[in-house]
Design an enzyme around this catalytic site. Structure first.
Site, mmCIF file in Angstrom:
data_model
loop_
_atom_site.group_PDB
_atom_site.id
_atom_site.type_symbol
_atom_site.label_atom_id
_atom_site.label_comp_id
_atom_site.label_asym_id
_atom_site.label_seq_id
_atom_site.Cartn_x
_atom_site.Cartn_y
_atom_site.Cartn_z
ATOM 1 N N ARG A 10 0.984 -1.322 0.048
ATOM 2 C CA ARG A 10 -0.055 -0.020 0.016
ATOM 3 C C ARG A 10 1.075 1.308 0.038
ATOM 4 N NH1 ARG A 10 -4.514 0.633 4.866
ATOM 5 N NH2 ARG A 10 -5.745 2.167 3.680
ATOM 6 N N GLU A 46 14.288 0.957 -0.518
ATOM 7 C CA GLU A 46 15.405 0.399 -1.190
ATOM 8 C C GLU A 46 15.228 -0.208 -2.491
ATOM 9 O OE1 GLU A 46 16.328 0.072 3.131
ATOM 10 O OE2 GLU A 46 17.772 -0.040 1.604
HETATM 11 MO MO1 MOS Z 1 18.933 1.936 4.879
HETATM 12 S S1 MOS Z 1 20.808 1.045 4.114
HETATM 13 O O1 MOS Z 1 17.931 0.482 5.276
HETATM 14 O O2 MOS Z 1 18.984 3.263 5.956
#
Ligand code: MOS
Length: 723
Positions: free
Chosen positions: A611, A688
């Site tokens: 979400r 990420e």
């Molecule tokens: Mo990040 S490398 O999970 O701050």
């Protein structure tokens, strides 16, 4: 503000940042800007000039008598600290952190060997240049090549990192022997440094046994716990304040020596001390993404089905700590391959310990895997997208678990259509632009685990209908203040203007590291729980029976505040399902064949992150991640002198990151995902995943444009001009 379905429906709305005004007006206070009064002194670190050995003599006389100097701390006069055991979720898992100024040992170049404290930063900087150390130097391991030859699997103390040395499923060697097509290639990813624009800084002040630090950190609770352990005082005697973080990318997940030094110097001089690292100092005194060298062997049948994968990787670490990361995890489950072996090794060097940097491990491992997949597609004569679709997995074969949700196929399809993949002429060097540059199209899959960390929050609602909701999380830039305010306002049922979210103070309800793409899911779920509890209490105390009641009116009737806590604890589904984010990245490159210059006119990506709480901040976070991936492919490189471990480009003039002129069109889209298993909010995370996949999409596009395989990052023009 966007129109909303109901007056207080905010989750999913593209709201602007609630802290935007504070940031652009300079009202937001960062670690180096806190001023605990006129007695505040400034500390400047002196770094060692050797990579390994002992300090035999350290002459501080000239520095001590320089203008404005208050103290010069070295291992000879620094307070002896207990340095009790402290291990956090993200610490390097085996070994022991540097005990700063506690002995004469040097284990890496630039290690802190003295701290000069003066009335001004300028006076401290001047005096620091006058400190002179003599050493008994010892042979240091500073060449990756040499250290890699004796690299070891993660040690027994490293089990907590979850990174195994060797894994095997099925019979990869046997399957490779009978495979119709095999690929065997080696890939190198350069060391990178995070280089957030805000420098690392700590201001520390003691008041009768109680320590307050204003710190750049992604994890106030951990900074408190580690400083308490280091100084041997109860955690409740340490207050850590960090309301704003100007970028960190993982570099502020651990407590680095400068933070301890600031607190140590404040204790020694009995005045507040501020230590701000210079850009150059962040290279040896914080962490970095480790240099990795990998080998990928793929075997497939004629139909393009993977029959075997062998993926080996060696990464650098320090001699005093083993930093291990998830380099090979994605390879073990991303594709439905029955025979898989991975081998992970750590090369110990006399360098400072690496640390997590956005998509730590995965981004490097997937560069290798997805490059090899492109090589396999070429060898088989199968379209690269089609090859990935044919190897889609319907179950996690590594953990033998079903996926909680899996959008890889949809990401590839949606992003491919948006990009116009079908317009690609598959012949190498067949596409050009009007300037005569070679055009290439490339793609990559991406994946990143869903991490679920326990979190707590608190909600206080006042009779005037305002609410203060809090959790000891951080906001290093993704918009946590904003997204948490949205969740809080919607759950409480209050207009968003009436809700204030607080973070970045260790005295607030405990939160996990602001990392691993886990903040929105875990802290968000705790905020949701606290706000639901507070609303429930208010309605109950007011004798309100309608669950749709207007909370502002209810509070005014009630006439007193209500307060409730809320927790998120990972549920049983965490062990029952394999939980991951997915992505697909498509890049177009334009290569000047005479100059070897690579431009990236556009990148299109689709991400499945569960979400999406705020599409506006999510979009910003996604394009930021994609820029990181472009930088990884073409620019970012911490260049290390193998003779002594010296970083030769430790400035922002020499360490290159993409600037606006390097970035073309970035077009990220989010796949609608409804995952009931990940956490109560259904959030997976996007920090990420958005960084992963851009680098291999670019190198695969370069191959399509030029026929040249770029297996070493970053790509420099001479690599493309080499015959
Ligand atoms: Mo990040 S490398 O999970 O701050």
């Amino acid at each position: 503000m966007t129109t909303t379905a109901t007056p207080t429906s905010y989750i999913g709305q593209a709201l602007s940042r609630v802290d935007g005004r504070a940031k652009v007006t300079g009202e937001a206070t960062y670690a180096a800007e806190f001023d605990p009064g006129p007695r505040t002194a400034h500390g400047v670190i002196v770094g060692s000039a050797i990579a390994k050995g002992r300090i035999t003599e350290i002459d501080t006389a000239a520095a001590g008598s320089a203008p404005g100097v208050i103290a010069v701390l070295t291992h000879l006069n620094a307070p002896e600290l207990p340095y009790q055991q402290h291990k956090s979720l993200v610490d390097a898992q085996d070994g022991e952190r540097i005990h700063v100024l506690q002995d004469d040992r040097v284990v890496h170049l630039g290690q802190a060997i003295a701290l000069v404290v003066a009335d001004t930063f300028e006076n401290a900087t001047h005096a620091a240049a006058l400190v002179h150390a003599s050493y008994a130097e010892e042979p240091a391991a500073t060449s990756f090549e040499d250290a890699a030859a004796r690299a070891l699997p993660p040690g027994p103390g490293n089990a907590k990192s979850g990174q195994p040395g060797d894994t095997r499923r099925g019979d990869p060697d046997g399957a490779l022997q009978t495979a119709a097509v095999t690929i065997d290639a080696e890939y190198v990813v350069a060391r990178e440094d995070h280089n957030p624009i805000e420098l690392h800084a700590t201001t520390a002040a003691w008041d009768t046994g109680t320590l307050t630090v204003w710190d750049k950190t992604q994890w106030v609770s951990n900074t408190r716990a580690e400083l308490a352990a280091t100084f041997g005082i109860p955690p409740e005697n340490v207050r850590v304040i960090s309301p704003f973080v100007g970028g960190a990318f993982g570099s502020a997940l651990r407590v680095w020596p400068h933070t301890t030094l600031a607190a140590m110097a404040a204790l020694h001089t009995d005045r507040p001390v501020k230590v701000v690292l210079t850009r150059r100092q962040t290279f040896p005194l914080t962490g970095y993404r480790p240099h990795t060298e990998q080998r990928v062997v793929l075997g497939a049948d004629r139909g393009g089905h993977l029959v075997a994968i062998r993926h080996e990787g060696t990464a650098e670490t320090s001699t005093y700590e083993q930093y291990a990361e998830n380099l090979l995890g994605p390879t073990r489950f991303l594709y439905g391959c029955p025979n898989v072996a991975t081998r992970y090794r750590l090369a110990e060097l006399n360098v400072n310990t690496p640390c997590a940097m956005r998509a730590p491990g995965e981004i490097s491992g997937i560069f290798a895997l997805e490059s090899a997949m492109d090589e396999l597609a070429e060898a088989l004569g199968i379209d690269p997208v089609e090859l990935r679709l044919r190897n889609d997995a319907d179950r996690d074969l590594d953990r033998d678990l079903p996926f909680s949700s899996r959008s890889l196929r949809e990401c590839l399809t949606v992003a491919g259509q948006r990009f116009g993949w079908d317009d690609r002429d598959p012949r190498i060097g067949s596409m050009h632009d009007e300037q005569g540059r070679l055009i290439g199209f490339g793609c990559s899959s991406a994946t990143y685990p869903v991490y679920n960390f326990p979190a707590s929050a608190r909600a206080i609602v006042h009779p005037d209908g305002t609410a203060v909701v809090s959790s000891a999380t951080s906001d290093m830039g993704p918009g946590t203040y904003t997204s948490m305010t949205q969740v809080a306002a919607e759950t409480l049922g209050l207009p968003i203007e009436q809700v204030h979210f607080e973070l970045g103070d260790a005295n607030l309800p405990e939160a996990p590291p602001h990392g691993g793409s886990a903040t929105m899911g875990g802290v968000g779920s705790a905020v949701h729980a606290a706000c639901a509890a507070a609303r429930g209490q208010a309605l109950e105390q007011a004798g309100e029976t309608s669950s749709h009641a207007d909370l502002t009116q209810v509070m005014s009737r009630l006439g007193h505040s209500v307060e409730a806590g809320g927790d998120y604890r990972p549920g049983e589904d965490t062990a029952r399902y394999s939980m991951h984010e997915y992505g697909a990245v498509f890049a177009e490159v334009a290569v000047d064949p005479d100059l070897g210059l690579v431009r990236v006119p556009r990148v299109v990506a689709a991400f499945g992150g569960g979400r999406i709480v705020n599409p506006k901040t999510a979009h910003s976070q996604a394009i930021g991640g994609m820029v990181l991936g472009i930088g990884m492919a073409l620019l970012e490189h911490t260049a290390v002198d193998p003779r002594d471990g010296h970083v030769i480009n430790a400035t922002l003039a020499d360490y290159l990151v993409p600037v606006n002129a390097d970035i073309g069109e970035l077009d990220p889209v989010f796949i609608d995902e409804d995952d009931p298993h990940v956490n109560p909010l259904g959030v997976k995370g996007i920090a990420e995943i958005a960084a992963i996949g851009a680098a291999p999409a670019i190198t695969n596009a370069i191959h399509h444009a030029t026929g040249l395989r770029m297996r070493t990052l970053p790509i420099t023009p001479e690599m493309l001009l080499r015959p």
